[in-house]
Design a protein around this motif. Structure first.
Motif, PDB file in Angstrom:
ATOM      1  N   HIS A 136       0.840  -1.207   0.000  1.00 17.92           N
ATOM      2  CA  HIS A 136       0.000   0.000   0.000  1.00 17.92           C
ATOM      3  C   HIS A 136       0.880   1.264   0.000  1.00 17.92           C
ATOM      4  O   HIS A 136       0.668   2.184  -0.800  1.00 17.92           O
ATOM      5  N   ALA A 137       1.873   1.277   0.865  1.00 19.85           N
ATOM      6  CA  ALA A 137       2.750   2.455   0.965  1.00 19.85           C
ATOM      7  C   ALA A 137       3.502   2.671  -0.346  1.00 19.85           C
ATOM      8  O   ALA A 137       3.666   3.801  -0.811  1.00 19.85           O
ATOM      9  N   ARG A 138       3.911   1.573  -0.950  1.00 24.17           N
ATOM     10  CA  ARG A 138       4.652   1.672  -2.216  1.00 24.17           C
ATOM     11  C   ARG A 138       3.758   2.292  -3.295  1.00 24.17           C
ATOM     12  O   ARG A 138       4.178   3.208  -4.014  1.00 24.17           O
ATOM     13  N   SER A 344       0.769   7.103   8.757  1.00 29.89           N
ATOM     14  CA  SER A 344       1.522   7.276   7.507  1.00 29.89           C
ATOM     15  C   SER A 344       0.631   7.086   6.284  1.00 29.89           C
ATOM     16  O   SER A 344       0.649   7.906   5.368  1.00 29.89           O
ATOM     17  N   LEU A 345      -0.122   5.995   6.284  1.00 23.87           N
ATOM     18  CA  LEU A 345      -0.919   5.724   5.079  1.00 23.87           C
ATOM     19  C   LEU A 345      -1.964   6.814   4.875  1.00 23.87           C
ATOM     20  O   LEU A 345      -2.234   7.217   3.737  1.00 23.87           O
ATOM     21  N   GLU A 346      -2.520   7.308   5.976  1.00 21.12           N
ATOM     22  CA  GLU A 346      -3.500   8.385   5.834  1.00 21.12           C
ATOM     23  C   GLU A 346      -2.826   9.654   5.297  1.00 21.12           C
ATOM     24  O   GLU A 346      -3.334  10.302   4.380  1.00 21.12           O
ATOM     25  N   ALA A 347      -1.682   9.984   5.861  1.00 23.39           N
ATOM     26  CA  ALA A 347      -0.969  11.187   5.393  1.00 23.39           C
ATOM     27  C   ALA A 347      -0.624  11.060   3.906  1.00 23.39           C
ATOM     28  O   ALA A 347      -0.877  11.977   3.115  1.00 23.39           O
ATOM     29  N   LEU A 348      -0.075   9.920   3.531  1.00 22.46           N
ATOM     30  CA  LEU A 348       0.334   9.745   2.133  1.00 22.46           C
ATOM     31  C   LEU A 348      -0.849   9.892   1.180  1.00 22.46           C
ATOM     32  O   LEU A 348      -0.699  10.417   0.076  1.00 22.46           O
ATOM     33  N   SER A 349      -2.014   9.461   1.624  1.00 22.89           N
ATOM     34  CA  SER A 349      -3.180   9.488   0.728  1.00 22.89           C
ATOM     35  C   SER A 349      -3.572  10.918   0.337  1.00 22.89           C
ATOM     36  O   SER A 349      -4.215  11.125  -0.678  1.00 22.89           O
TER      37      SER A 349
END
Ligand code: ARG
Length: 436
Positions: A136-138, A344-349
């Protein structure tokens, strides 16, 4: 339940003589069982593979294995729909799975835990979860990299000041600035893949950390779960707990460092003194007292999210001071991991749209350049004509005041910056190729 009451639901380890107060049980399990909600689908998946493995070596009848598998598929569905709630009635997610199977299937359900321990059970669920997180992060990093690349291409040669120490340094371009995020996120995307491959090894079948007296089908169970290899040594498998989590959080922290840099640049450049950037309307808030304000709260909280991830990484580091073998201390790495992942995943989105909706004021950027910023170009030009660089440097320093217009041409300056990767030779295609 009040302090000292005995526990209502029996734990998996219930046996004559086992007694623990409810408040002690709550201390050990309350957060943990709730956090296990995030791991539960992976635990169910791994349990299905474990049962298939037991059936393949005839330690469980085919018919029982098939009933258990059907029940686990149902549990997964019930959990996803909210009809099965994982809460404090259970010591942890692992116990909930077994309890569901026993309630539903009786005798057959009691066979599921043969050849495994909650120690390898939690380890395998965590690894499956971390692999999914890294995928997901990638994907998010690639999406951000592409958004930055698109802006870099649109404004490839638009001049802006390049700063060091936040002081005007040399002419630069939006292409170079935004291209730096494209490459930065390409680097983190690659790190996600590297970390994923580092932990892509099945610990299932290592039991409590010492194996079992059964010829477990570890390899086929690992294949079933799409691990690329086995974590062979059971003690090594236990010793990896927490350390893999640390590496995953460290990987996310790298992504958050790029987020932090971008957020910093946007908050700085959106200040009126710069006015290089106007943030999209979805990224600013108002003030309760000052009607004129448009505050960049969103980028500030994106920036601060990096601190949460760094804090979680430190928590995990602090827990990593144990001798060989499983220790319940390791459970404390779970909230840190989950918090870092979710933040992190929320921020990246949010980042692709942050980039896409920002308006860049290239006129303001150009106006912020002064003649002194061309001094380096001038020194390098003189040196190119044969003057030793140190002498050229001194001559350029003396000439700053009377630098003439043909030297102070921002477009010519950035076009001439042809060293590979620099403004006049950004090599964006090389970065684009890494973003796929
Ligand atoms: N909640 C526990 C953890 O996260 C599961 C493993 C429990 N194992 C044990 N031996 N008590 O570590």
């Amino acid at each position: 339940m009040s302090k000292g009451d005995s526990i209502a639901a029996s734990p998996l380890w219930a046996k004559p003589g086992a007694a623990i107060a409810a408040d002690a049980m709550a201390f050990m399990s309350r957060d943990d069982v709730l956090l296990d909600r995030e791991l539960f689908p992976f635990d169910i998946l791994a349990t299905r593979a474990h049962v298939k493995g037991l059936a393949s070596i005839r330690l469980i009848e085919e018919a029982d294995a098939s009933r258990i598998n059907t029940a686990l598929v149902e549990l997964d569905r019930l959990f996803a729909s909210g009809a099965f709630v994982l809460d404090e009635r259970y010591e942890d997610g692992h116990s909930a799975i077994e309890s569901f199977l026993v309630d539903k299937l009786g005798e057959a359900g009691k066979r599921v835990h043969l050849g495994r321990s909650r120690n390898d059970q939690v380890a395998v669920a965590l690894r499956l979860y971390m692999k999914a997180v890294l995928d997901h992060a990638r994907t998010s990093c690639v999406a951000i990299g592409r958004a930055a690349l698109a802006v870099a291409r649109t404004h490839e040669m638009d001049a802006m000041p390049g700063y060091t120490h936040l002081q005007r340094a040399v002419p630069s371009t939006v292409g170079l600035w935004m291209g730096s995020f494209a490459e930065g996120f390409a680097d983190v995307a690659e790190l996600c893949a590297l970390t994923r491959s580092w932990l892509d090894a099945s610990p299932l079948g290592t039991a409590a950390g010492y194996g079992v007296n059964l010829p477990l089908a570890r390899q086929s169970v690992s294949d079933e779960l799409q691990f690329s290899r086995l974590q062979v040594n059971p003690m090594a498998a236990q010793a990896s707990r927490g350390r893999l989590e640390h590496q995953v959080v460290a990987t996310l922290w790298q992504a958050m460092q790029e987020v932090r840099r971008l957020a910093w640049d946007f908050s700085l450049f959106s200040a009126e003194e710069f006015a290089f950037v106007t943030l999209g309307p979805g990224f600013v808030t108002g003030s309760s007292i000052m009607p004129n304000k448009k505050n960049p709260d969103m980028v500030e909280l994106l920036r601060a999210s990096a601190a949460v991830v760094g804090g979680a990484m430190t928590e995990i580091q602090q827990a990593m001071s144990l001798p060989s073998g499983y220790h319940r201390d390791l459970q404390i790495t779970k909230p840190s991991l989950l918090r870092a992942v979710n933040v992190s995943l929320e921020a990246l989105s949010h980042i692709p749209s942050l980039i896409e909706t920002a308006t860049l004021h290239t006129d303001r950027m150009r106006a912020a350049m002064d003649s002194a910023m061309f001094a380096t170009d001038f020194a390098v030009k003189l040196a190119g004509e044969g003057v030793p660089f140190r002498d050229a440097y001194v001559r350029a320093a003396q000439a700053i005041e009377e630098m003439d217009d043909d030297v102070c041409d921002a477009d010519a300056s950035v076009r001439a910056r042809v060293s590979p990767g620099a403004c006049g030779n950004l090599m964006l295609d090389v970065i684009a190729a890494r973003l796929g």
